[in-house]
Design a protein around this motif. Structure first.
Motif, PDB file in Angstrom:
ATOM      1  N   GLU A 164     -13.025  -0.195  -8.288  1.00 52.97           N
ATOM      2  CA  GLU A 164     -14.102   0.105  -9.231  1.00 52.97           C
ATOM      3  C   GLU A 164     -13.719  -0.276 -10.661  1.00 52.97           C
ATOM      4  N   CYS A 165     -12.440  -0.153 -10.988  1.00 48.39           N
ATOM      5  CA  CYS A 165     -11.943  -0.459 -12.341  1.00 48.39           C
ATOM      6  C   CYS A 165     -11.653  -1.936 -12.544  1.00 48.39           C
ATOM      7  N   GLY A 166     -11.837  -2.741 -11.500  1.00 47.03           N
ATOM      8  CA  GLY A 166     -11.636  -4.175 -11.634  1.00 47.03           C
ATOM      9  C   GLY A 166     -10.201  -4.647 -11.493  1.00 47.03           C
ATOM     10  N   VAL A 167      -9.372  -3.853 -10.823  1.00 46.50           N
ATOM     11  CA  VAL A 167      -7.988  -4.268 -10.594  1.00 46.50           C
ATOM     12  C   VAL A 167      -8.003  -5.515  -9.713  1.00 46.50           C
ATOM     13  N   THR A 168      -7.215  -6.491 -10.090  1.00 42.62           N
ATOM     14  CA  THR A 168      -7.158  -7.756  -9.355  1.00 42.62           C
ATOM     15  C   THR A 168      -6.133  -7.669  -8.213  1.00 42.62           C
ATOM     16  N   ASP A 169      -6.175  -8.652  -7.328  1.00 43.98           N
ATOM     17  CA  ASP A 169      -5.178  -8.733  -6.259  1.00 43.98           C
ATOM     18  C   ASP A 169      -3.767  -8.807  -6.841  1.00 43.98           C
ATOM     19  N   GLU A 170      -3.604  -9.601  -7.881  1.00 40.56           N
ATOM     20  CA  GLU A 170      -2.285  -9.752  -8.489  1.00 40.56           C
ATOM     21  C   GLU A 170      -1.783  -8.411  -9.040  1.00 40.56           C
ATOM     22  N   GLU A 171      -2.668  -7.677  -9.692  1.00 39.26           N
ATOM     23  CA  GLU A 171      -2.290  -6.369 -10.231  1.00 39.26           C
ATOM     24  C   GLU A 171      -1.974  -5.384  -9.110  1.00 39.26           C
ATOM     25  N   ILE A 172      -2.798  -5.378  -8.066  1.00 42.43           N
ATOM     26  CA  ILE A 172      -2.598  -4.415  -6.981  1.00 42.43           C
ATOM     27  C   ILE A 172      -1.273  -4.680  -6.275  1.00 42.43           C
ATOM     28  N   TYR A 173      -0.919  -5.952  -6.109  1.00 43.69           N
ATOM     29  CA  TYR A 173       0.354  -6.263  -5.457  1.00 43.69           C
ATOM     30  C   TYR A 173       1.551  -5.917  -6.345  1.00 43.69           C
ATOM     31  N   GLU A 174       1.378  -5.931  -7.655  1.00 40.57           N
ATOM     32  CA  GLU A 174       2.445  -5.453  -8.529  1.00 40.57           C
ATOM     33  C   GLU A 174       2.611  -3.946  -8.392  1.00 40.57           C
ATOM     34  N   VAL A 175       1.505  -3.228  -8.276  1.00 46.73           N
ATOM     35  CA  VAL A 175       1.576  -1.782  -8.023  1.00 46.73           C
ATOM     36  C   VAL A 175       2.275  -1.533  -6.688  1.00 46.73           C
ATOM     37  N   PHE A 176       1.881  -2.276  -5.657  1.00 45.50           N
ATOM     38  CA  PHE A 176       2.527  -2.140  -4.345  1.00 45.50           C
ATOM     39  C   PHE A 176       4.033  -2.393  -4.453  1.00 45.50           C
ATOM     40  N   ALA A 177       4.403  -3.421  -5.204  1.00 53.46           N
ATOM     41  CA  ALA A 177       5.824  -3.762  -5.347  1.00 53.46           C
ATOM     42  C   ALA A 177       6.586  -2.620  -6.012  1.00 53.46           C
ATOM     43  N   ILE A 178       6.025  -2.053  -7.059  1.00 48.53           N
ATOM     44  CA  ILE A 178       6.689  -0.942  -7.753  1.00 48.53           C
ATOM     45  C   ILE A 178       6.804   0.267  -6.830  1.00 48.53           C
ATOM     46  N   ALA A 179       5.732   0.581  -6.112  1.00 48.10           N
ATOM     47  CA  ALA A 179       5.757   1.727  -5.197  1.00 48.10           C
ATOM     48  C   ALA A 179       6.830   1.545  -4.123  1.00 48.10           C
ATOM     49  N   ASN A 180       6.936   0.342  -3.583  1.00 44.22           N
ATOM     50  CA  ASN A 180       7.955   0.078  -2.566  1.00 44.22           C
ATOM     51  C   ASN A 180       9.363   0.141  -3.154  1.00 44.22           C
ATOM     52  N   LEU A 181       9.515  -0.354  -4.355  1.00 48.44           N
ATOM     53  CA  LEU A 181      10.812  -0.297  -5.015  1.00 48.44           C
ATOM     54  C   LEU A 181      11.248   1.148  -5.256  1.00 48.44           C
ATOM     55  N   ILE A 182      10.336   1.955  -5.767  1.00 49.58           N
ATOM     56  CA  ILE A 182      10.659   3.352  -6.067  1.00 49.58           C
ATOM     57  C   ILE A 182      10.812   4.171  -4.792  1.00 49.58           C
ATOM     58  N   GLY A 183       9.904   3.973  -3.847  1.00 47.86           N
ATOM     59  CA  GLY A 183       9.885   4.797  -2.639  1.00 47.86           C
ATOM     60  C   GLY A 183      10.826   4.349  -1.541  1.00 47.86           C
ATOM     61  N   GLY A 184      11.211   3.092  -1.551  1.00 49.71           N
ATOM     62  CA  GLY A 184      12.096   2.586  -0.517  1.00 49.71           C
ATOM     63  C   GLY A 184      11.353   2.155   0.733  1.00 49.71           C
ATOM     64  N   SER A 185      12.110   1.825   1.745  1.00 52.53           N
ATOM     65  CA  SER A 185      11.531   1.242   2.957  1.00 52.53           C
ATOM     66  C   SER A 185      10.600   2.202   3.701  1.00 52.53           C
ATOM     67  N   ILE A 186      10.715   3.504   3.466  1.00 57.74           N
ATOM     68  CA  ILE A 186       9.833   4.455   4.139  1.00 57.74           C
ATOM     69  C   ILE A 186       8.375   4.284   3.701  1.00 57.74           C
ATOM     70  N   VAL A 187       8.167   3.606   2.581  1.00 56.67           N
ATOM     71  CA  VAL A 187       6.813   3.370   2.066  1.00 56.67           C
ATOM     72  C   VAL A 187       6.137   2.199   2.787  1.00 56.67           C
ATOM     73  N   ILE A 188       6.901   1.363   3.451  1.00 54.26           N
ATOM     74  CA  ILE A 188       6.345   0.141   4.046  1.00 54.26           C
ATOM     75  C   ILE A 188       5.159   0.405   4.992  1.00 54.26           C
ATOM     76  N   PRO A 189       5.203   1.396   5.887  1.00 57.89           N
ATOM     77  CA  PRO A 189       4.013   1.619   6.722  1.00 57.89           C
ATOM     78  C   PRO A 189       2.759   1.957   5.899  1.00 57.89           C
ATOM     79  N   HIS A 190       2.942   2.687   4.814  1.00 54.27           N
ATOM     80  CA  HIS A 190       1.813   3.042   3.942  1.00 54.27           C
ATOM     81  C   HIS A 190       1.346   1.812   3.160  1.00 54.27           C
ATOM     82  N   PHE A 191       2.277   0.957   2.828  1.00 54.89           N
ATOM     83  CA  PHE A 191       1.967  -0.317   2.179  1.00 54.89           C
ATOM     84  C   PHE A 191       1.089  -1.163   3.098  1.00 54.89           C
ATOM     85  N   ARG A 192       1.463  -1.240   4.367  1.00 53.54           N
ATOM     86  CA  ARG A 192       0.667  -2.018   5.329  1.00 53.54           C
ATOM     87  C   ARG A 192      -0.770  -1.490   5.395  1.00 53.54           C
TER      88      ARG A 192
END
Length: 113
Positions: free
Chosen positions: A73-101
């Protein structure tokens, strides 16, 4: 019914049921959450991306879906969303990967809804 509509319908129905109980503490908590995501020193888009990253790290799929919808709704782009995903995975570790999928799957569905 697609995943986005199913999630939104369920969330709306259950929130209405919860609010109908008329519990002051619950209503205040929900209001606090609503107010936290309003425009302030940070814009709404940034707050939603922060909420998404935190939700992924905390491994709450419902929260991830909610914040993905708000990000769209806020207009986040694919590039922005994947940067958020990258940060979340970095902070959360491999246990976040299923939620990432599941987040990627839901993001793709949001874009076609």
């Amino acid at each position: 019914m697609n995943k986005v509509q199913e999630f939104n319908d369920y969330r709306t129905r259950m929130n209405e049921k919860i609010m109908a109980a008329n519990n002051k503490v619950i209503k205040r908590f929900f209001n606090l959450d609503t107010n936290a995501y309003q425009e302030g020193a940070l814009d709404v888009k940034t707050k939603e991306m922060l909420g998404l990253a935190c939700s992924m790290v905390l491994r709450c799929d419902d929260c991830v879906k909610y914040h993905l919808g708000k990000c769209q709704e806020c207009g986040v782009t694919d590039e922005e969303i994947y940067e958020v995903f990258a940060i979340a995975n970095l902070i959360g570790g491999s246990i976040v990967i299923p939620h990432f999928r599941r987040a990627v799957e839901y993001w793709e569905e949001l874009k076609t809804s």
